[in-house]
Motif scaffolding. Structure first.
Motif, PDB file in Angstrom:
ATOM      1  N   TRP A  71       0.794  -1.256  -0.156  1.00 32.21           N
ATOM      2  CA  TRP A  71       0.136  -0.188  -0.066  1.00 32.21           C
ATOM      3  C   TRP A  71       0.873   1.347   0.033  1.00 32.21           C
ATOM      4  N   ALA A  72       1.869   1.197   0.839  1.00 31.87           N
ATOM      5  CA  ALA A  72       2.820   2.460   0.734  1.00 31.87           C
ATOM      6  C   ALA A  72       3.370   2.781  -0.281  1.00 31.87           C
ATOM      7  N   THR A  73       4.027   1.635  -1.048  1.00 27.21           N
ATOM      8  CA  THR A  73       4.645   1.887  -2.458  1.00 27.21           C
ATOM      9  C   THR A  73       3.712   2.362  -3.505  1.00 27.21           C
ATOM     10  N   ASP A  74       2.446   1.802  -3.331  1.00 26.92           N
ATOM     11  CA  ASP A  74       1.302   2.158  -4.274  1.00 26.92           C
ATOM     12  C   ASP A  74       1.255   3.587  -4.237  1.00 26.92           C
ATOM     13  N   SER A  75       0.812   4.007  -2.764  1.00 30.01           N
ATOM     14  CA  SER A  75       0.544   5.470  -2.510  1.00 30.01           C
ATOM     15  C   SER A  75       1.551   6.402  -2.811  1.00 30.01           C
ATOM     16  N   GLY A  76       2.700   5.983  -2.464  1.00 29.48           N
ATOM     17  CA  GLY A  76       4.015   6.844  -2.632  1.00 29.48           C
ATOM     18  C   GLY A  76       4.027   6.946  -4.052  1.00 29.48           C
ATOM     19  N   ALA A  77       4.147   5.944  -5.037  1.00 31.86           N
ATOM     20  CA  ALA A  77       4.306   6.104  -6.333  1.00 31.86           C
ATOM     21  C   ALA A  77       3.251   7.231  -7.046  1.00 31.86           C
ATOM     22  N   TYR A  78       2.105   6.918  -6.585  1.00 29.29           N
ATOM     23  CA  TYR A  78       0.839   7.824  -7.283  1.00 29.29           C
ATOM     24  C   TYR A  78       0.845   9.077  -6.922  1.00 29.29           C
ATOM     25  N   LEU A  79       1.243   9.478  -5.602  1.00 24.85           N
ATOM     26  CA  LEU A  79       1.315  10.853  -5.062  1.00 24.85           C
ATOM     27  C   LEU A  79       2.451  11.708  -5.450  1.00 24.85           C
ATOM     28  N   VAL A  80       3.672  10.944  -5.465  1.00 26.66           N
ATOM     29  CA  VAL A  80       4.764  11.540  -5.784  1.00 26.66           C
ATOM     30  C   VAL A  80       4.659  11.720  -7.268  1.00 26.66           C
ATOM     31  N   GLY A  81       4.491  10.843  -8.013  1.00 27.48           N
ATOM     32  CA  GLY A  81       4.392  10.840  -9.513  1.00 27.48           C
ATOM     33  C   GLY A  81       3.261  12.024  -9.915  1.00 27.48           C
ATOM     34  N   THR A  82       1.964  12.245  -9.025  1.00 26.65           N
ATOM     35  CA  THR A  82       1.051  13.078  -9.560  1.00 26.65           C
ATOM     36  C   THR A  82       1.555  14.450  -9.248  1.00 26.65           C
ATOM     37  N   PHE A  83       2.224  14.744  -8.210  1.00 25.95           N
ATOM     38  CA  PHE A  83       2.532  16.130  -7.765  1.00 25.95           C
ATOM     39  C   PHE A  83       3.749  16.666  -8.249  1.00 25.95           C
ATOM     40  N   LEU A  84       4.553  15.687  -8.497  1.00 25.30           N
ATOM     41  CA  LEU A  84       6.106  15.982  -9.107  1.00 25.30           C
ATOM     42  C   LEU A  84       6.336  15.950 -10.792  1.00 25.30           C
ATOM     43  N   GLY A  85       5.426  15.129 -11.041  1.00 26.06           N
ATOM     44  CA  GLY A  85       5.495  14.851 -12.616  1.00 26.06           C
ATOM     45  C   GLY A  85       6.982  14.323 -13.086  1.00 26.06           C
ATOM     46  N   GLY A  86       7.263  15.053 -14.139  1.00 28.45           N
ATOM     47  CA  GLY A  86       8.795  14.891 -14.692  1.00 28.45           C
ATOM     48  C   GLY A  86       8.793  13.748 -15.806  1.00 28.45           C
ATOM     49  N   PRO A  87      10.163  13.400 -16.008  1.00 26.04           N
ATOM     50  CA  PRO A  87      10.176  12.487 -16.966  1.00 26.04           C
ATOM     51  C   PRO A  87       9.549  11.138 -16.913  1.00 26.04           C
ATOM     52  N   LYS A  88       9.043  10.707 -17.860  1.00 28.41           N
ATOM     53  CA  LYS A  88       8.258   9.256 -17.946  1.00 28.41           C
ATOM     54  C   LYS A  88       9.406   8.070 -17.744  1.00 28.41           C
ATOM     55  N   PHE A  89       9.161   7.170 -16.943  1.00 24.41           N
ATOM     56  CA  PHE A  89       9.824   5.931 -16.656  1.00 24.41           C
ATOM     57  C   PHE A  89       9.878   5.096 -17.722  1.00 24.41           C
ATOM     58  N   TRP A  90       8.870   4.546 -18.332  1.00 19.92           N
ATOM     59  CA  TRP A  90       8.617   3.534 -19.412  1.00 19.92           C
ATOM     60  C   TRP A  90       7.446   3.946 -20.116  1.00 19.92           C
ATOM     61  N   PRO A  91       7.440   4.773 -21.054  1.00 23.57           N
ATOM     62  CA  PRO A  91       6.123   5.252 -21.704  1.00 23.57           C
ATOM     63  C   PRO A  91       5.415   4.101 -22.485  1.00 23.57           C
ATOM     64  N   ALA A  92       6.309   3.051 -23.192  1.00 16.97           N
ATOM     65  CA  ALA A  92       5.711   2.063 -23.683  1.00 16.97           C
ATOM     66  C   ALA A  92       4.913   1.124 -23.032  1.00 16.97           C
ATOM     67  N   LEU A  93       5.219   0.899 -21.784  1.00 17.19           N
ATOM     68  CA  LEU A  93       4.362   0.073 -20.947  1.00 17.19           C
ATOM     69  C   LEU A  93       3.223   0.838 -19.934  1.00 17.19           C
ATOM     70  N   SER A  94       3.958   1.830 -19.672  1.00 20.25           N
ATOM     71  CA  SER A  94       2.926   2.773 -18.745  1.00 20.25           C
ATOM     72  C   SER A  94       2.824   4.203 -18.828  1.00 20.25           C
ATOM     73  N   PRO A  95       2.308   4.760 -19.618  1.00 17.18           N
ATOM     74  CA  PRO A  95       2.726   6.273 -19.982  1.00 17.18           C
ATOM     75  C   PRO A  95       2.507   7.218 -19.105  1.00 17.18           C
ATOM     76  N   ASN A  96       1.733   6.987 -17.956  1.00  9.97           N
ATOM     77  CA  ASN A  96       1.842   7.855 -16.738  1.00  9.97           C
ATOM     78  C   ASN A  96       2.760   7.915 -15.704  1.00  9.97           C
ATOM     79  N   LYS A  97       3.415   6.754 -15.668  1.00 10.77           N
ATOM     80  CA  LYS A  97       4.546   6.397 -14.418  1.00 10.77           C
ATOM     81  C   LYS A  97       5.549   7.318 -14.916  1.00 10.77           C
ATOM     82  N   THR A  98       6.204   7.869 -13.796  1.00 10.53           N
ATOM     83  CA  THR A  98       7.501   8.849 -13.955  1.00 10.53           C
ATOM     84  C   THR A  98       8.290   8.238 -13.147  1.00 10.53           C
ATOM     85  N   TRP A  99       9.694   8.843 -13.305  1.00 13.00           N
ATOM     86  CA  TRP A  99      10.982   8.370 -12.643  1.00 13.00           C
ATOM     87  C   TRP A  99      10.567   8.956 -10.903  1.00 13.00           C
ATOM     88  N   ALA A 100       9.838  10.145 -10.803  1.00 18.47           N
ATOM     89  CA  ALA A 100       9.673  10.322  -9.501  1.00 18.47           C
ATOM     90  C   ALA A 100       8.735   9.843  -8.818  1.00 18.47           C
TER      91      ALA A 100
END
Length: 256
Positions: A135-164
């Motif tokens: 739960w902490a991993t999912d929540s941390g990834a969602y919140l940090v990725g949503t508020f910080l944005g930045g470069p995409k981690f792997w757009p071909a697999l998941s276009p919304n996930k960022t390195w942050a």
């Protein structure tokens, strides 16, 4: 965001309560979730919900949980594979994705055996560690990725996930595990807690990425609508599935 928070606020205490209670209630929860997961899986990969393969794999899920709840983990695993094979044979007349029941047995039923092993043999502390870290991993990834944005981690697999988001998830999951380790009496593991925590967080993120790739392959946004604001059950348990297998393996080795 509000819908996600409200849903989590209702489900997290309920889930932790059942985890704490253990026994038949926990096994029943696993069986119930498995049926929904099989339904979502069948619908995604072959539009085969309510097919012979679905019913056969669902019956296999009940048998798998029954024997795993009794401590017969090896037999439960064999039943899962055998039932997946039988369900695949029953689907052989279909031209597409005829192997989906066997793949589903490996992807869904075997991790269920791992979760039951963790709760029954690893104990409450290990089960709480698993749930909270995921739960902490999912929540941390969602919140940090949503508020910080930045470069995409792997757009071909998941276009919304960022390195942050990925780094935020790893830090949140690992940090939460280290804090829990100070208050929980964890069973023996084969590695330091910080390494176990990082491994579970990484497994959670990998599971999430693979499920994202699956949804892109079949051109769907969510696997279902069971959890408002969160999508389907598979959307919520994608990372949990991988983390459970990793923790069960560590516990098994630590017991030897």
């Amino acid at each position: 965001m509000i819908t996600r928070i409200v849903t989590a606020g209702l489900l997290v205490p309920l889930a932790l309560g059942i985890v704490w209670w253990g026994g038949p209630a926990f096994s029943a929860l696993i069986a119930f979730m498995l049926i929904i997961l099989i339904f979502e899986w069948a619908r995604i990969v072959d539009r085969a919900e309510f097919s012979r393969g679905f019913y056969t794999l669902s019956l296999t899920a009940f048998a798998t949980v029954f024997f795993a709840a009794g401590g017969a983990y090896g037999l439960a695993s064999l039943i899962a594979i055998f039932g997946g094979g039988i369900a695949t044979l029953l689907e052989r007349r279909r031209k597409a994705a005829v192997s989906w029941p066997l793949i589903g047995a490996i992807y869904l039923l075997l991790p269920a055996v791992a979760v039951l092993f963790i709760r029954h043999d690893g104990g409450l502390a290990a089960a709480v560690l698993l749930f909270v870290v995921v739960w902490a991993t999912d929540s941390g990834a969602y919140l940090v990725g949503t508020f910080l944005g930045g470069p995409k981690f792997w757009p071909a697999l998941s276009p919304n996930k960022t390195w942050a988001g990925v780094l935020g998830g790893l830090m949140a999951g690992s940090g939460t595990a280290l804090l829990l380790g100070q208050v929980l009496s964890l069973p023996p593991l084969i590695a330091p807690l910080w390494l176990v925590a990082a491994g579970l967080s990484l497994a959670t993120l990998i599971g999430d990425l693979l499920e994202s790739a699956l949804k892109r392959a079949y051109d769907i946004k969510d696997t279902g609508g069971a959890f408002p604001g969160h999508g389907g059950v598979l959307d919520r348990l994608d990372g949990f599935i991988f983390a459970a297998v990793i923790l069960a393996f560590l516990l098994l080795i630590g017991q030897e």
